[in-house]
Write a protein that holds these residues in place. Structure first.
Motif, PDB file in Angstrom:
ATOM      1  N   ASP A  49      -3.725   2.385  60.803  1.00  0.00           N
ATOM      2  CA  ASP A  49      -3.697   2.984  59.702  1.00  0.00           C
ATOM      3  C   ASP A  49      -2.227   3.758  59.437  1.00  0.00           C
ATOM      4  N   GLN A  50      -1.996   4.480  60.365  1.00  0.00           N
ATOM      5  CA  GLN A  50      -0.757   5.274  60.531  1.00  0.00           C
ATOM      6  C   GLN A  50       0.559   4.225  60.388  1.00  0.00           C
ATOM      7  N   ASN A  79      -1.650   2.878  66.218  1.00  0.00           N
ATOM      8  CA  ASN A  79      -2.956   3.364  65.264  1.00  0.00           C
ATOM      9  C   ASN A  79      -2.316   2.363  63.964  1.00  0.00           C
ATOM     10  N   LYS A  81       0.988   2.995  57.047  1.00  0.00           N
ATOM     11  CA  LYS A  81       1.691   4.219  56.107  1.00  0.00           C
ATOM     12  C   LYS A  81       3.196   3.996  56.263  1.00  0.00           C
TER      13      LYS A  81
END
Lengths: 296, 296
Positions: free
Chosen positions: B89-90, B87, B93
């Motif tokens: 987005d994760q 993923n 992070k």
DNA sequence: CTCGACCGGTCGA
DNA sequence: TTCGACCGGTCGA
């Protein structure tokens, strides 16, 4: 009486077994989520809260943390895009945190009312500030770190508050300063959590929602916050896989595993006991928080 | 000499202007990101770090925080899926937080070396524990909340450490306990941030990366952590839109806006000054941290 | 393999 | 309208 769901993650299909969940309950949850989200007047957090409470009632034998993580969470991600343009993952983060607080209040309201206790979600900064002021910790750095307040009867006499977290991560440390101050001032300060945590494939137990507390013999950092440092008036976990504290703990504070199906559950019992103590003896009734040498 | 990018969010197209960024630099960044991520041996954080440093060098007039937020971030989300199944987005992070720490170390290494200072990213728990032990704060709750250490010469003599955050959110409070303890023990404890924060449409200024510090006259909660409570040895923001502290602050600690193009920048100057002071006078040289009545 | 910290779109008050 | 806190897949050591 068991549903299996298939989750696709990292291009891998994983089957997740959900003991205690019937097809009927699973579909009822989907319907509740859909019916809620398709009405634009329903707040996202209420869609989550209502779906969770529906499931809790329909599946008393199931693991509440699994209901949240594998059904409510995944259905929200699936259904939201049909009704809202926002990013569903980020929307879940925002809405689900509030939903859990509201759910905990709603679940306990009737029982607490019988015992002359009022539970209130502290929504909005002014309410939080007021609650913290009442406990003598207003203006403190990071002060609005309390989610739910507990009052005696219908008065504004606060005797404690609940720190609510769906999952712990490193974010548990956010709540520590406020909690310690509450305890020091004689107020009841438990942590209520679903302790949700699973790992995606290629983890050996993919998507098994083990939480982050480890075991009493191999404690994780997060368990240490409670058992070693005593930073909360116990940690109540509604994840059936959480291992409760065994024997005595260095701080006297414990990890407790909640069975929400048998009422009053351990959390409710503790709230009621602490309210009684508070009425009899006031703030002085609370034991001083333990301080270990390596503690702040 | 200005690039515009188009970002689609919530089914709305937003044009973002990037002054100081040339087409050539923008494409060089894309190439660096692609070349890095297509090699599976390159760590994600190094792809991010190298792309950011490429941009900083090519665009000295641009806002570093915008380079990060609008170019590195968005290119990572765009390019990663072609090379990794995770993923995006994760993944951002996880990887970008580490990348920023490494970038800050790399940017300052040559200048600090000239001044007999060593900067080291504290990667892995043992290194963190060692650094915190050296400052006399080992074993403290939430103790491994330090990202980067600062040493005198080539020794293991630590004189401080840097708290690094791409964006602040409520997570700034995570760093406060460790920082205050460091300051109390006489060690240098600044916060270095890109202060990234923008709002998507339908916000009135969609995607304008204003950060979260507000202004000195209308301070946000986060500004209060520094100016009012003095929880860090200044907050250095590489967001050109951050408003620096004006006049004197209650705590004496300040928000400083960094211009990375003029070396030594304000952060580097402060590090060098504090290293000198430490060599001359040791830990006693550090001023005691200010304590306001409403502080913890 | 285990298990920690990383961060940003959301959505209300 | 502004501006706060919410949380989980990731990916290394």
């Amino acid at each position: 009486m068991s549903v299996q769901i298939s989750v696709t993650m990292n291009q891998t299909d994983v089957m997740v077994d959900l003991p205690g969940v019937t097809e009927v309950a699973f579909e009822a949850a989907r319907q509740m989520m859909t019916r809620s989200l398709e009405r634009s007047s329903v707040k996202n957090r209420d869609a989550v809260k209502d779906t969770f409470i529906t499931l809790l009632k329909a599946c008393p034998e199931a693991n509440p943390s699994d209901l949240w993580h594998h059904i409510v969470y995944r259905q929200y991600l699936e259904i939201l895009p049909a009704h809202r343009v926002q990013n569903p993952d980020q929307s879940w983060k925002r809405a689900s945190g509030d939903a859990l607080e509201v759910a905990i209040a709603e679940i306990h309201e009737p029982l607490f009312a019988e015992n002359n206790i009022r539970i209130q979600v502290l929504v909005g900064r002014p309410k939080k500030i007021a609650a913290l002021m009442a406990m003598g910790i207003s203006g403190v750095v990071g002060s609005d770190k309390l989610d739910v307040a507990l009052y005696i009867d219908d008065t504004d006499e606060i005797f404690g508050g609940v720190h609510v977290k769906a999952s712990l991560a490193e974010r548990i440390s956010d709540d520590v300063p406020c909690s310690r101050e509450m305890m020091q001032n004689g107020f009841f300060s438990p942590l209520w959590t679903l302790d949700v945590k699973s790992f995606p494939p290629p983890h050996p137990d993919p998507l098994v929602n083990r939480g982050e507390l480890g075991s009493p013999t191999a404690p994780s950092e997060k368990r240490g916050y409670v058992e070693k440092h005593g930073s909360f008036d116990h940690l109540f976990s509604a994840n059936a896989r959480s291992m409760p504290s065994s024997g005595t703990t260095p701080s006297g504070k414990r990890v407790m595993r909640l069975n929400l199906a048998t009422q009053p559950n351990l959390f409710a019992q503790e709230v009621i006991a602490r309210a009684k103590l508070f009425k009899e003896q006031g703030r002085a009734a609370a034991p001083p928080p333990p301080v270990t040498p390596s503690d702040r």
